[in-house]
Design an enzyme around this catalytic site. Structure first.
Site, mmCIF file in Angstrom:
data_model
loop_
_atom_site.group_PDB
_atom_site.id
_atom_site.type_symbol
_atom_site.label_atom_id
_atom_site.label_comp_id
_atom_site.label_asym_id
_atom_site.label_seq_id
_atom_site.Cartn_x
_atom_site.Cartn_y
_atom_site.Cartn_z
ATOM 1 N N ASP A 8 25.561 23.540 45.160
ATOM 2 C CA ASP A 8 26.668 22.855 44.470
ATOM 3 C C ASP A 8 26.557 21.322 44.486
ATOM 4 O O ASP A 8 27.411 20.622 45.014
ATOM 5 C CB ASP A 8 28.011 23.324 45.043
ATOM 6 N N HIS A 85 27.950 26.779 36.605
ATOM 7 C CA HIS A 85 28.038 25.519 35.872
ATOM 8 C C HIS A 85 26.790 25.226 35.055
ATOM 9 O O HIS A 85 26.884 24.594 34.016
ATOM 10 C CB HIS A 85 28.308 24.352 36.827
ATOM 11 N N HIS A 211 32.908 25.793 47.503
ATOM 12 C CA HIS A 211 32.592 24.381 47.748
ATOM 13 C C HIS A 211 32.896 23.884 49.155
ATOM 14 O O HIS A 211 32.636 22.739 49.471
ATOM 15 C CB HIS A 211 33.304 23.495 46.718
HETATM 16 MN MN LIG Z 1 29.972 24.745 42.067
#
Ligand SMILES: [Mn+2]
Length: 470
Positions: A8, A85, A211
């Site tokens: 991430d 993403h 996250h």
């Molecule tokens: Mn992410």
């Protein structure tokens, strides 16, 4: 055998529309890679969401290339999967470009076989190959992000992951939310996988998607290796704040606390035992100030903010019951000369604002897209389940077309500081008919229109839902 586990990164993100945030996100990525290279790892894993969007800008691609050249020069392979993403439905993505440049190796399902110094593959169907990484005798398996319904089918009778990775060992890299570690995260009720749906047999589960940092030992899970989420490298939202300031009405002074989520970073893993490595993410203050008058709130905001370092980010939430409510614009001047890198206000102040004599119509509350969605949901449960397939295909159709620009809600964390428009809603036009929405929801409309509290943004579904009862 030593490796780094990063996840991430969200490279290219300009959080709060602030250019310095682009540099922050890039900075912690560079720092992580440099630290991994310095620790002489044998390889590096990036467990999804290397990029914030699936089509990163040329500048972001250039910056990624520059950083990824560091391990390449040392002969350290980087294995990666695409996250939610950065995945695309197309055959070619920026990951292919990076792979073509020899900067990363993606693992998972491919149309072509891969064989090389660090890659192996096996044909699994007509035009599908399972590709994995190989460093010494360690296999690095993985699969890009998938939705739950792609992975777990027929009420759990079909488990794609267990089928695909049966009998495999080494490392499994996934970008999914596992329920066991999703507690107190946005995925608590929206997980992708249950613990027992993970394929067993791996010595290390290199995860991404959640996250905040979370780990689970084999003694907790019964799986053959630890489950590890390093979390994002930067603070991507308020709940990942480094510091919390609370100043409630009963307090004489604001209270500063360090977040229990701790610092940001990644893992260096030796013999499948993860060791956390901290990176220098920007300090992020989540501040909540309560007051019972506008002037008291202003005074208390000043006191609270005086405790925030200059190079930090501050998200200030105003709370309390104040006659007439407050406008965020009335607070912006307070921090103008504070020198704080970036700050933004949010309001949870409950006012007693009288709007107008008439109720708001659904046209004023919702965008066209939201009304269309509500219309589809506004059926009896039986009808809904019968038409589910149709509804899903409609939704996917809409999704593929793209939600109209004006219907897209900028999340609060993303919103540029903007004063709320005052009085806009209260001038709403009188409508002779009673609002359709209320009628269709089956509620008895009141005989006399009552004043209702003003939604923060008249066209925001989210704001409407959080508005509370009239
Ligand atoms: Mn992410």
């Amino acid at each position: 055998m030593r490796f780094a586990h990063i996840a991430d990164v969200h490279l290219g993100r300009e959080q709060f529309n602030q250019p310095f945030r682009y540099d922050d996100y890039l900075g912690v990525f560079r720092e992580s890679i440099e630290k991994a290279v310095k620790a002489r790892v044998d390889f590096i894993l990036i467990a999804g969401d290397l990029f914030h969007v699936s089509r990163p800008s040329p500048r972001t691609i250039r910056d990624a290339v520059e950083v990824l050249e560091l391990p390449r020069r040392k002969g350290i392979p980087v294995f990666a999967i695409e996250g939610n993403h950065d995945k695309t439905i197309r055959e070619t993505s920026v990951f292919d470009l990076l792979e073509h440049l020899g900067l990363i190796y993606t693992v998972g399902l491919k149309r072509e076989p891969r064989e090389g110094e660090f890659q192996r593959s096996r044909k699994i169907s007509e035009n599908r190959y399972l590709v994995w990484g190989q460093v010494g005798d360690v296999e690095i398996h993985g699969l890009r992000h998938h939705t739950r319904w792609q992975l777990i089918r027929q009420d759990g009778a079909v488990n794609v992951l267990k089928t695909l990775f049966r009998g495999k060992k080494g490392i499994l890299m996934l970008h999914q939310a596992v329920d066991y570690l999703a507690k107190d995260t946005p995925y608590q009720d929206a997980f992708d996988l249950k613990l027992n749906e993970l394929p067993d047999g791996f010595s290390y589960y290199a995860l991404g998607h959640i996250h905040v940092r979370r780990t689970a030992e084999t003694t907790q899970t019964g799986l053959s290796g630890p489950l590890v989420y390093p979390g994002s490298l930067e603070r991507t939202e308020v709940r990942e704040a480094s510091h919390i300031i609370r100043y409630s009405l009963r307090d004489k002074k604001p209270k500063v606390m360090e977040s229990r989520e701790g610092p940001k970073g990644f893992y260096i893993v030796e013999d499948f035992q993860p060791e956390f490595v901290e990176v220098d993410a920007r300090q992020f203050y989540s501040i909540r100030v309560e007051g019972d008058s506008k002037s008291q709130l202003r005074k208390r905001v000043e006191e609270a903010v005086s405790l925030v370092p200059k190079d930090a980010i501050a998200v200030i939430t105003l709370e309390g019951t104040i006659k007439g409510g407050v406008s965020l614009a009335e607070f912006n001047d307070l921090l103008k000369d504070s020198g704080i890198m970036y700050y933004t206000f949010r309001s949870r102040v409950v006012g007693e604002t009288v709007l107008s004599k008439e109720r708001l119509s659904e046209e004023e509350l919702f965008t066209e897209w939201e009304r269309e969605l509500l219309l589809n949901l506004r059926v009896s449960p039986k009808e809904f389940s019968e038409g589910l397939t149709e509804f899903v295909s409609w939704l996917i159709g809409r999704y593929e077309k793209g939600i109209p620009e004006k219907a897209l809600k900028v999340p609060e964390t993303e919103r540029k500081e903007e004063p709320e428009e005052k009085g806009k809603v209260s001038e709403s036009t009188a409508k002779p008919e009673k609002p359709k929405l209320e009628k269709d929801l089956g509620k008895e409309p009141p005989k006399k229109p009552k004043p209702i509290s003003r939604p923060k943004n008249p066209s925001s579904l989210d704001a409407w839902l959080r508005r509370g009862k009239p």
